[in-house]
Design a protein around this motif. Structure first.
Motif, mmCIF file in Angstrom:
data_model
loop_
_atom_site.group_PDB
_atom_site.id
_atom_site.type_symbol
_atom_site.label_atom_id
_atom_site.label_comp_id
_atom_site.label_asym_id
_atom_site.label_seq_id
_atom_site.Cartn_x
_atom_site.Cartn_y
_atom_site.Cartn_z
ATOM 1 N N TYR A 182 -2.935 -14.968 -7.789
ATOM 2 C CA TYR A 182 -3.196 -13.818 -8.658
ATOM 3 C C TYR A 182 -4.386 -14.128 -9.548
ATOM 4 O O TYR A 182 -4.726 -15.296 -9.770
ATOM 5 N N ALA A 183 -5.038 -13.103 -10.036
ATOM 6 C CA ALA A 183 -6.236 -13.264 -10.858
ATOM 7 C C ALA A 183 -5.880 -13.145 -12.331
ATOM 8 O O ALA A 183 -4.966 -12.397 -12.701
ATOM 9 N N VAL A 184 -6.620 -13.880 -13.167
ATOM 10 C CA VAL A 184 -6.337 -13.943 -14.603
ATOM 11 C C VAL A 184 -7.594 -13.618 -15.407
ATOM 12 O O VAL A 184 -8.692 -14.077 -15.083
ATOM 13 N N ALA A 185 -7.422 -12.827 -16.453
ATOM 14 C CA ALA A 185 -8.445 -12.626 -17.471
ATOM 15 C C ALA A 185 -7.928 -13.281 -18.740
ATOM 16 O O ALA A 185 -6.975 -12.791 -19.352
ATOM 17 N N THR A 236 0.735 -5.166 -8.993
ATOM 18 C CA THR A 236 1.261 -5.257 -10.355
ATOM 19 C C THR A 236 0.209 -5.785 -11.318
ATOM 20 O O THR A 236 -0.538 -6.714 -10.987
ATOM 21 N N GLU A 237 0.155 -5.206 -12.504
ATOM 22 C CA GLU A 237 -0.686 -5.698 -13.592
ATOM 23 C C GLU A 237 0.204 -6.038 -14.782
ATOM 24 O O GLU A 237 1.049 -5.237 -15.189
ATOM 25 N N ILE A 238 0.020 -7.241 -15.333
ATOM 26 C CA ILE A 238 0.753 -7.700 -16.519
ATOM 27 C C ILE A 238 -0.274 -7.859 -17.629
ATOM 28 O O ILE A 238 -1.131 -8.744 -17.571
ATOM 29 N N LEU A 239 -0.190 -7.008 -18.646
ATOM 30 C CA LEU A 239 -1.302 -6.860 -19.590
ATOM 31 C C LEU A 239 -0.914 -7.206 -21.020
ATOM 32 O O LEU A 239 0.070 -6.692 -21.550
ATOM 33 N N ASP A 240 -1.708 -8.077 -21.647
ATOM 34 C CA ASP A 240 -1.652 -8.375 -23.067
ATOM 35 C C ASP A 240 -3.065 -8.316 -23.620
ATOM 36 O O ASP A 240 -4.042 -8.224 -22.863
ATOM 37 N N CYS A 292 -4.532 -11.892 -22.625
ATOM 38 C CA CYS A 292 -4.273 -12.401 -21.285
ATOM 39 C C CYS A 292 -3.821 -11.267 -20.367
ATOM 40 O O CYS A 292 -2.880 -10.541 -20.694
ATOM 41 N N LYS A 293 -4.482 -11.156 -19.222
ATOM 42 C CA LYS A 293 -4.140 -10.118 -18.264
ATOM 43 C C LYS A 293 -3.988 -10.755 -16.885
ATOM 44 O O LYS A 293 -4.858 -11.509 -16.449
ATOM 45 N N LEU A 294 -2.874 -10.450 -16.214
ATOM 46 C CA LEU A 294 -2.598 -10.976 -14.886
ATOM 47 C C LEU A 294 -2.638 -9.828 -13.876
ATOM 48 O O LEU A 294 -2.008 -8.795 -14.089
ATOM 49 N N TYR A 295 -3.360 -10.040 -12.786
ATOM 50 C CA TYR A 295 -3.487 -9.032 -11.742
ATOM 51 C C TYR A 295 -2.958 -9.626 -10.443
ATOM 52 O O TYR A 295 -3.572 -10.531 -9.865
ATOM 53 N N LEU A 296 -1.802 -9.119 -10.008
ATOM 54 C CA LEU A 296 -1.132 -9.680 -8.837
ATOM 55 C C LEU A 296 -1.650 -9.032 -7.554
ATOM 56 O O LEU A 296 -2.103 -7.883 -7.559
ATOM 57 N N ASN A 297 -1.519 -9.792 -6.473
ATOM 58 C CA ASN A 297 -1.863 -9.229 -5.180
ATOM 59 C C ASN A 297 -0.770 -8.275 -4.724
ATOM 60 O O ASN A 297 0.388 -8.374 -5.150
ATOM 61 N N PRO A 298 -1.101 -7.335 -3.864
ATOM 62 C CA PRO A 298 -0.165 -6.260 -3.533
ATOM 63 C C PRO A 298 0.936 -6.672 -2.571
ATOM 64 O O PRO A 298 0.809 -7.624 -1.795
#
Length: 262
Positions: free
Chosen positions: A136-139, A202-206, A209-215
């Protein structure tokens, strides 16, 4: 090195491929470059596709032969183009990367990266994990990840996602980039997969910190669906030839029309 910023990231390259179309790339040129790189490497990523319109929504609908999209980059996000590819039936993955040009610049170093779930650091294991989409990708900020993914589970068409700490927002996105369901201030969320859901990501957002999951995508349990585009060789070579002809003609005209310097 083309002027349109239509770039690629190549992993497991067996040799350097210098081939490119420098000016005026159409979709046939782009497909030719992807195919050429894929023959000499193990994993091809389309780099920062939204930057300078290096890749367009039409491109994402039709191009094939690549493995992932750099959807997170310090220059730009390309999540809309990622959704365009997924919505067009392409089972490709998402990655993140700094694209840092100076490690002393805080706004482009340690701000975008990819977390890979892999049993070892050996190249073949990492490539295998990337091909499966187990990343997954992270910001984040300066390499600090404020939240982490704990689990992703599917049972009886129920997709459950949990993270280490409560997130400000967790949302599920499907066909056409549509937000299908959204949760606030929670460390876990779920969604019922419907028969018409071609994919769910799925996107997990703060704030920090933001997590972008693969589908999650539909497949037959054996091989992910892959579409293969065909190249119009004549049109590709003809357009490249016309561009070269125009460039040479402009130089010749300039040489014969510009007077001597005084």
């Amino acid at each position: 090195y083309n002027v349109g910023k239509t770039h690629q990231i190549v992993l497991g390259a067996r040799k350097i491929v210098w081939f490119d179309y420098v000016i005026g790339q159409n979709i046939h040129h782009k497909q030719h470059v992807i195919d050429t790189l894929a023959k000499e490497s193990e994993f091809v990523i389309l780099a920062h596709p939204s930057l300078n319109d290096g890749y367009t929504p039409k491109d994402m609908h039709r191009l094939s032969g690549y493995d992932a999209i750099e959807a997170l980059n310090h220059y730009c996000y390309s999540l809309e183009l990622f959704d365009e590819a997924l919505s067009s039936g392409h089972a490709v993955w998402l990655t993140g990367g700094d694209d840092s040009h100076n490690i002393g610049w805080a706004d482009e170093t340690g701000v975008r990266w990819t977390m890979v779930h892999c049993k070892s650091r050996k190249r073949r294991h990492i490539i295998r994990a990337l091909r499966k989409g187990t990343m997954y990708a992270v910001a984040g900020h300066r390499g600090v990840q404020g939240n982490r993914l704990k689990s992703v589970n599917i049972r009886n068409n129920l997709l459950k996602v949990s993270c280490q700490y409560p997130a400000k927002k967790i949302r599920f996105i499907g066909q056409g980039g549509t937000v299908k369901k959204e949760f606030n201030d929670t460390a876990a969320a779920y969604i019922d997969l419907q028969p018409n859901d071609t994919y769910i990501r799925t996107e997990i957002l703060d704030e920090d910190c933001k997590l972008y999951l693969n589908p999650v995508v539909r497949w037959d349990g054996k091989r992910l669906p892959k579409y293969h585009a065909t190249i119009n060789v004549f049109k590709t070579r003809f357009q490249s030839g016309m561009i070269l002809f125009a460039f040479v003609s402009a130089i010749i005209i300039a040489l014969f029309t510009v007077g001597p310097f005084k």
